[in-house]
Motif scaffolding. Structure first.
Motif, mmCIF file in Angstrom:
data_model
loop_
_atom_site.group_PDB
_atom_site.id
_atom_site.type_symbol
_atom_site.label_atom_id
_atom_site.label_comp_id
_atom_site.label_asym_id
_atom_site.label_seq_id
_atom_site.Cartn_x
_atom_site.Cartn_y
_atom_site.Cartn_z
ATOM 1 N N ASP A 26 0.831 -1.201 0.000
ATOM 2 C CA ASP A 26 0.000 0.000 0.000
ATOM 3 C C ASP A 26 0.868 1.254 0.000
ATOM 4 O O ASP A 26 0.846 2.043 0.936
ATOM 5 C CB ASP A 26 -0.955 -0.001 1.193
ATOM 6 C CG ASP A 26 -2.073 1.001 1.038
ATOM 7 O OD1 ASP A 26 -2.306 1.455 -0.097
ATOM 8 O OD2 ASP A 26 -2.718 1.329 2.044
ATOM 9 N N GLY A 27 1.614 1.442 -1.080
ATOM 10 C CA GLY A 27 2.420 2.644 -1.235
ATOM 11 C C GLY A 27 1.626 3.696 -1.985
ATOM 12 O O GLY A 27 0.413 3.633 -2.090
ATOM 13 N N GLY A 28 2.340 4.657 -2.522
ATOM 14 C CA GLY A 28 1.692 5.682 -3.332
ATOM 15 C C GLY A 28 1.071 6.778 -2.496
ATOM 16 O O GLY A 28 1.199 6.828 -1.283
ATOM 17 N N THR A 29 0.380 7.656 -3.163
ATOM 18 C CA THR A 29 -0.230 8.816 -2.525
ATOM 19 C C THR A 29 -1.487 8.420 -1.766
ATOM 20 O O THR A 29 -2.351 7.727 -2.301
ATOM 21 C CB THR A 29 -0.603 9.859 -3.600
ATOM 22 O OG1 THR A 29 0.573 10.193 -4.319
ATOM 23 C CG2 THR A 29 -1.199 11.102 -2.982
ATOM 24 N N ALA A 30 -1.593 8.890 -0.528
ATOM 25 C CA ALA A 30 -2.811 8.656 0.246
ATOM 26 C C ALA A 30 -3.970 9.326 -0.478
ATOM 27 O O ALA A 30 -3.812 10.389 -1.073
ATOM 28 C CB ALA A 30 -2.659 9.222 1.652
ATOM 29 N N ASN A 31 -5.128 8.687 -0.449
ATOM 30 C CA ASN A 31 -6.271 9.236 -1.169
ATOM 31 C C ASN A 31 -7.568 8.903 -0.454
ATOM 32 O O ASN A 31 -7.612 8.090 0.453
ATOM 33 C CB ASN A 31 -6.298 8.722 -2.611
ATOM 34 C CG ASN A 31 -6.455 7.225 -2.693
ATOM 35 O OD1 ASN A 31 -7.493 6.680 -2.339
ATOM 36 N ND2 ASN A 31 -5.417 6.536 -3.151
ATOM 37 N N LEU A 32 -8.595 9.584 -0.878
ATOM 38 C CA LEU A 32 -9.932 9.375 -0.332
ATOM 39 C C LEU A 32 -10.859 8.811 -1.400
ATOM 40 O O LEU A 32 -12.043 9.124 -1.441
ATOM 41 C CB LEU A 32 -10.482 10.701 0.204
ATOM 42 C CG LEU A 32 -9.632 11.372 1.283
ATOM 43 C CD1 LEU A 32 -10.143 12.770 1.583
ATOM 44 C CD2 LEU A 32 -9.585 10.532 2.540
ATOM 45 N N GLN A 77 -4.852 2.929 1.984
ATOM 46 C CA GLN A 77 -4.722 4.384 2.009
ATOM 47 C C GLN A 77 -4.177 4.955 0.709
ATOM 48 O O GLN A 77 -4.387 6.114 0.420
ATOM 49 C CB GLN A 77 -3.790 4.811 3.139
ATOM 50 C CG GLN A 77 -4.335 4.506 4.490
ATOM 51 C CD GLN A 77 -3.382 4.954 5.575
ATOM 52 O OE1 GLN A 77 -2.386 5.613 5.332
ATOM 53 N NE2 GLN A 77 -3.685 4.599 6.802
ATOM 54 N N GLY A 78 -3.464 4.162 -0.047
ATOM 55 C CA GLY A 78 -2.837 4.654 -1.265
ATOM 56 C C GLY A 78 -3.176 3.778 -2.448
ATOM 57 O O GLY A 78 -4.322 3.718 -2.895
ATOM 58 N N ASP A 79 -2.146 3.077 -2.955
ATOM 59 C CA ASP A 79 -2.333 2.236 -4.138
ATOM 60 C C ASP A 79 -3.426 1.183 -3.959
ATOM 61 O O ASP A 79 -4.173 0.899 -4.894
ATOM 62 C CB ASP A 79 -1.017 1.539 -4.505
ATOM 63 C CG ASP A 79 0.053 2.518 -4.972
ATOM 64 O OD1 ASP A 79 -0.301 3.642 -5.386
ATOM 65 O OD2 ASP A 79 1.237 2.160 -4.908
ATOM 66 N N VAL A 80 -3.512 0.618 -2.769
ATOM 67 C CA VAL A 80 -4.528 -0.413 -2.516
ATOM 68 C C VAL A 80 -5.927 0.183 -2.662
ATOM 69 O O VAL A 80 -6.811 -0.413 -3.290
ATOM 70 C CB VAL A 80 -4.343 -1.067 -1.130
ATOM 71 C CG1 VAL A 80 -5.547 -1.916 -0.753
ATOM 72 C CG2 VAL A 80 -3.077 -1.904 -1.106
ATOM 73 N N ASN A 81 -6.141 1.358 -2.107
ATOM 74 C CA ASN A 81 -7.455 1.993 -2.198
ATOM 75 C C ASN A 81 -7.791 2.344 -3.646
ATOM 76 O O ASN A 81 -8.909 2.102 -4.105
ATOM 77 C CB ASN A 81 -7.518 3.240 -1.318
ATOM 78 C CG ASN A 81 -8.930 3.735 -1.131
ATOM 79 O OD1 ASN A 81 -9.866 2.966 -1.012
ATOM 80 N ND2 ASN A 81 -9.089 5.038 -1.124
ATOM 81 N N MET A 105 -7.181 13.038 -3.913
ATOM 82 C CA MET A 105 -5.936 12.867 -3.159
ATOM 83 C C MET A 105 -6.087 13.549 -1.805
ATOM 84 O O MET A 105 -6.745 14.566 -1.684
ATOM 85 C CB MET A 105 -4.758 13.467 -3.927
ATOM 86 C CG MET A 105 -4.453 12.649 -5.145
ATOM 87 S SD MET A 105 -2.828 12.683 -5.851
ATOM 88 C CE MET A 105 -2.262 14.280 -5.872
ATOM 89 N N ASP A 106 -5.487 12.936 -0.804
ATOM 90 C CA ASP A 106 -5.559 13.456 0.550
ATOM 91 C C ASP A 106 -4.564 14.595 0.719
ATOM 92 O O ASP A 106 -3.524 14.632 0.183
ATOM 93 C CB ASP A 106 -5.261 12.320 1.534
ATOM 94 C CG ASP A 106 -5.537 12.702 2.960
ATOM 95 O OD1 ASP A 106 -6.190 13.738 3.194
ATOM 96 O OD2 ASP A 106 -5.120 11.948 3.856
#
Length: 106
Positions: A26-32, A77-81, A105-106
């Motif tokens: 779950d890397g990458g940018t946190a997002n909603l 929170q990121g890539d997984v979401n 993006m968060d």
């Protein structure tokens, strides 16, 4: 509207998400990111019950691009979401629902 079928379709889409994201980092940018499900003329309380019975979260019907339900389909929170929303939308579209990916993006 067949609310039992809605519950089963939501569960099936969630299983697809788990298959694809189960081992992901779950890397990458946190997002909603969320899934926006449109169900014209459906009874809100029954839709929310179907969503809960499928093990998903939705607070209430809301207005975004029309009226619909903003679903949380991942604990990532990121890539997984991001991937979870993409997979869920594709599966629900395949099952005949009007559904969109909400990206933020968060």
């Amino acid at each position: 509207m067949d609310y039992a079928k809605l519950t089963e379709d939501l569960k099936a889409a969630q299983r697809e998400v788990w298959l694809v994201t189960g081992e992901m980092e779950d890397g990458g940018t946190a997002n909603l990111d969320k899934v926006f499900l449109t169900l014209p003329r459906a009874h809100e309380a029954k839709v929310l019950e179907a969503i809960r019975n499928a093990g998903l979260y939705c607070r209430a019907k809301r207005r975004w691009i029309g009226d619909g339900y903003m679903l949380t389909v991942s604990k990532g929170q990121g890539d997984v979401n991001t991937k979870a929303v993409t997979v869920f939308v594709a599966e629900m579209e395949r099952r005949g629902y009007e559904v969109l990916a909400y990206r933020q993006m968060d």
